[in-house]
Design a protein around this motif. Structure first.
Motif, short mmCIF file in Angstrom:
data_model
loop_
_atom_site.label_atom_id
_atom_site.label_comp_id
_atom_site.label_asym_id
_atom_site.label_seq_id
_atom_site.Cartn_x
_atom_site.Cartn_y
_atom_site.Cartn_z
N SER A 104 12.54 -16.19 0.86
CA SER A 104 11.14 -15.87 0.61
C SER A 104 10.32 -16.22 1.84
CB SER A 104 10.60 -16.62 -0.61
OG SER A 104 10.64 -18.03 -0.39
N LEU A 105 9.05 -15.84 1.80
CA LEU A 105 8.16 -16.07 2.94
C LEU A 105 6.93 -16.82 2.44
CD1 LEU A 105 8.07 -15.27 6.00
CD2 LEU A 105 6.52 -13.43 5.31
N ASP A 106 6.65 -17.97 3.02
CA ASP A 106 5.45 -18.74 2.68
C ASP A 106 4.30 -18.17 3.52
OD1 ASP A 106 3.40 -20.58 2.37
OD2 ASP A 106 4.73 -22.31 2.37
N THR A 107 3.53 -17.28 2.90
CA THR A 107 2.48 -16.60 3.67
C THR A 107 1.36 -17.55 4.07
OG1 THR A 107 1.41 -15.92 1.58
CG2 THR A 107 2.98 -14.39 2.57
N ASP A 108 1.08 -18.56 3.27
CA ASP A 108 0.06 -19.54 3.66
C ASP A 108 0.50 -20.31 4.89
OD1 ASP A 108 -1.63 -18.80 1.60
OD2 ASP A 108 -0.86 -20.33 0.22
N ALA B 192 -4.28 -9.22 5.91
CA ALA B 192 -2.99 -8.56 6.06
C ALA B 192 -2.16 -8.79 4.80
CB ALA B 192 -2.26 -9.12 7.28
N ASP B 193 -1.55 -7.74 4.30
CA ASP B 193 -0.78 -7.83 3.05
C ASP B 193 0.62 -8.37 3.36
OD1 ASP B 193 0.10 -7.63 0.49
OD2 ASP B 193 0.23 -5.43 0.46
N LEU B 194 0.67 -9.65 3.72
CA LEU B 194 1.95 -10.27 4.06
C LEU B 194 2.86 -10.38 2.85
CD1 LEU B 194 0.66 -13.11 6.42
CD2 LEU B 194 1.72 -10.94 7.07
N ALA B 195 2.26 -10.62 1.67
CA ALA B 195 3.08 -10.72 0.46
C ALA B 195 3.73 -9.38 0.14
CB ALA B 195 2.22 -11.19 -0.70
N THR C 202 -5.04 -5.60 2.60
CA THR C 202 -5.31 -5.67 1.16
C THR C 202 -6.56 -6.51 0.94
OG1 THR C 202 -4.36 -6.21 -0.99
CG2 THR C 202 -3.92 -7.75 0.78
N ALA C 203 -7.19 -6.29 -0.19
CA ALA C 203 -8.40 -7.06 -0.51
C ALA C 203 -8.04 -8.52 -0.75
CB ALA C 203 -9.07 -6.47 -1.75
N LYS C 204 -8.93 -9.39 -0.31
CA LYS C 204 -8.79 -10.82 -0.58
C LYS C 204 -9.93 -11.22 -1.52
CE LYS C 204 -8.59 -15.37 1.61
NZ LYS C 204 -8.70 -16.13 2.89
N PRO C 205 -9.65 -11.28 -2.82
CA PRO C 205 -10.72 -11.57 -3.78
C PRO C 205 -11.32 -12.95 -3.55
CG PRO C 205 -8.75 -10.74 -4.88
CD PRO C 205 -8.35 -11.06 -3.47
#
Length: 586
Positions: free
Chosen positions: A275-279, A318-321, A345-348
């Motif tokens: 998996s990728l830890d996007t944070d 950026a839609d890294l997920a 992607t939107a960041k709510p």
């Protein structure tokens, strides 16, 4: 003709006499029993369908349906719910006897989320259709609908495993800087976390102890799987940078950032899933922040004395997920350059206007003002803390901590050295004077009718504050905390001038609050103390005294309750900076 005549003559002729058979009495009795049984059977074949049809249309649960020994047959759905709930009321709250391997213990149903779904169980009973003769043989038993929180149950059972267990080593691949390190699996012994909920749900509310066997725990990923991950993913992943291509520009991700973000850890069953830890990736690559647009949360503002919601503004990132599968695929190759197209992607926003609008913050609850002398260093600290406090929202049932919200008072945050009480003396320190903010906030809380959780008045009384109803704070030892015990949110607003601070609380008003004082008693006059200290602050001295104060809660003009506050102030010494004069020789 002759043939027809002969046939008619034969039919008219009498039967030849037959020999009479004698039936023994025992045989006659046996035949009579068979006739009675046949009669009863025929009667049931006719009667039972009629009874079943009547009960089906008149009642919801067919006759002969039981749940955990409770006969629900012939009852309506509502009757069955009440009967089952009343009968099992004590059983569903009683401690559950369990055995974890060889260890006997009990489990509190409430602590592990173990519940009997009475309505669901009755629905299952209503759907049950016993055969026409099932009730003659005791009826049928319907399984109850039971739910347990698997995580909480597993943790409770593990507390009783003791030395019977041996935790397995879960496989993984980690990085020492940019060098992959393999962690190989080792089997252990314990209870199977995947089965505990099903075992408990099947055994609870029955007779006896619920058994949880100790079994071998074998991680799902093998040593060969770990070696394959090292060779095919971990090693090539950190062999070169990765270029992330977005509509807003390109971002180069160095190998060190890849090592920080690539996660090759096991799940609870010992299965390694890359998996990728996007944070972690964003933290390691600040360039993402430059091409992304941060979201702005919805906030409250106060306009013309009324709280107004300022809507949120969503951001873009950026839609890294969403691109994680493509990124992981690119990391498996060491060929350069490695490039991955990543969309936006939107960041709510974390807090929406809808959420704030539903908190019931609509009117002023209270407002309190205290005064100070303009131009003093402490005024800087009062304003700094007031700004940090402004706009705070306290949710229903939430406890607010002043120290927790504003944090430590430091020079880096804009606080300056100013006088404050330290070890009974007036000393200079960063944030000196902020107890005026605490006192003003406490009074606003007092008059809003909110619950006092923690506060402490000053050691000495200062006449700029109301006696008893005031508070001091020292980070981290002395705090001001209150609980929003109302069903709606509370907004904290602050305002300062050159000579005052005002704290106003907004929400939905519940009470009118009045303050009543008792007399001052046990008055003690101050003494004179000489101080030879470099940061000495002289004082005029103030008397000490004891006093009571009462918060009176009223609704519709009628008192509904009152709350007592009391404090005893020490006399503030008359501090004189210097050496005490020597008495003349007599």
């Amino acid at each position: 003709m002759a043939t027809d005549l002969l046939s008619r003559l034969r039919r008219l002729a009498p039967n030849p006499p037959q020999e009479r058979r004698v039936v023994p009495p025992i045989v006659r009795r046996a035949r009579a029993r068979r006739r009675r049984r046949l009669t009863a059977t025929l009667t049931l074949l006719v009667a039972v369908p009629v009874v079943t049809a009547v009960s089906t249309y008149a009642k919801d649960v067919d006759r002969g349906v039981h749940v955990l020994g409770v006969d629900l047959g012939g009852h309506s759905r509502g009757e069955a719910v009440r009967l089952l709930r009343d009968t099992l009321r004590e059983r569903v709250t009683a401690a559950v006897p369990v055995r974890v391997g060889a260890s006997a213990a009990t489990v509190d149903p409430g602590a592990v989320g173990l519940v009997l779904d009475v309505e669901g169980t009755v629905a299952r009973a209503v759907a049950a259709t016993p055969g026409p003769f099932a009730w003659l043989h005791g009826g049928i038993s319907v399984e109850p609908v039971v739910r347990a929180d698997a995580t909480r149950l597993y943790e409770a059972l593990m507390a009783h495993l003791g030395t019977q267990g041996d935790a397995p080593v879960l496989p993984a691949v980690r990085f020492d800087r940019q060098r992959p390190l393999a962690v190989y699996p080792v089997s252990g012994r314990g209870i199977d976390r995947r089965e505990v909920a099903a075992v408990m749900e099947a055994g609870w509310l029955r007779e006896g102890t619920v058994e949880f066997p100790v079994v071998d725990l074998v991680p799902r990923s093998t040593k060969a799987d770990v070696d394959r991950l090292v060779a095919e993913l971990a090693t090539p992943a950190v062999a070169a940078p990765l270029v992330v291509v977005t509509p807003r520009g390109e971002v180069t991700v160095p190998a060190t950032a890849i090592a920080a973000a690539l996660k090759l850890e096991s799940d609870a069953d010992g299965l390694v899933q890359p998996s990728l830890d996007t944070d972690a990736l964003r933290k390691a690559v600040p360039a993402f922040g430059k091409m992304e647009v941060a979201a702005t949360d919805a906030t409250f503002t106060v306009e013309q004395g009324r709280p107004v919601v300022r809507p949120q503004v969503d951001g873009q990132q950026a839609d890294l997920a969403g691109a994680t599968p493509a990124i992981l695929a690119a990391l498996r190759t060491s060929a350069t350059p490695r490039r991955v197209d990543v969309g936006l992607t939107a960041k709510p926003a974390a807090v929406s206007a809808t959420r704030l609008g539903g908190l019931g913050v609509k009117e002023q609850l209270s407002s309190f003002t205290t005064k100070f002398v303009a131009g003093q260093p402490r005024v800087v600290n009062i304003r700094t803390m007031a700004e940090a406090l402004r706009g705070a929202v306290v949710l229903p049932e939430q406890t607010f901590s002043l120290n927790g919200h504003v944090g430590q008072r430091t020079h880096a945050k804009g606080y300056v050295d100013a006088p404050g009480i330290e070890d009974g003396k007036i000393k200079n320190s960063p944030g000196g004077g902020v107890s005026q903010v605490a006192t003003t906030l406490f009074n606003a809380v007092f008059y809003a009718g909110l619950q006092d959780v923690e506060h402490r008045p000053h050691t000495y009384w200062f006449d700029r504050y109301p006696s008893v109803i005031e508070a001091t704070v020292v980070y981290p030892s002395l705090d001001l905390r209150f609980r929003n015990d109302s069903p709606t949110g509370v907004l904290i607003d602050t305002a300062t001038t050159d000579t005052s601070i005002t704290v106003t609380l907004y929400g939905t008003k519940r009470y009118d609050i009045a303050l009543e004082y008792g007399p001052r008693t046990k008055t003690v006059q101050p003494t004179t103390t000489y101080l030879r200290e470099p940061d000495c602050n002289p004082t005029d001295g103030l008397p000490g005294f004891a006093q009571e104060a009462f918060r009176v809660f009223k609704q519709d003009g009628k008192e509904i309750r009152r709350e007592r506050f009391a404090w005893r102030y020490d006399p503030e010494p008359r501090f004189i900076c210097g050496t005490a004069p020597t008495a003349p020789a007599g």
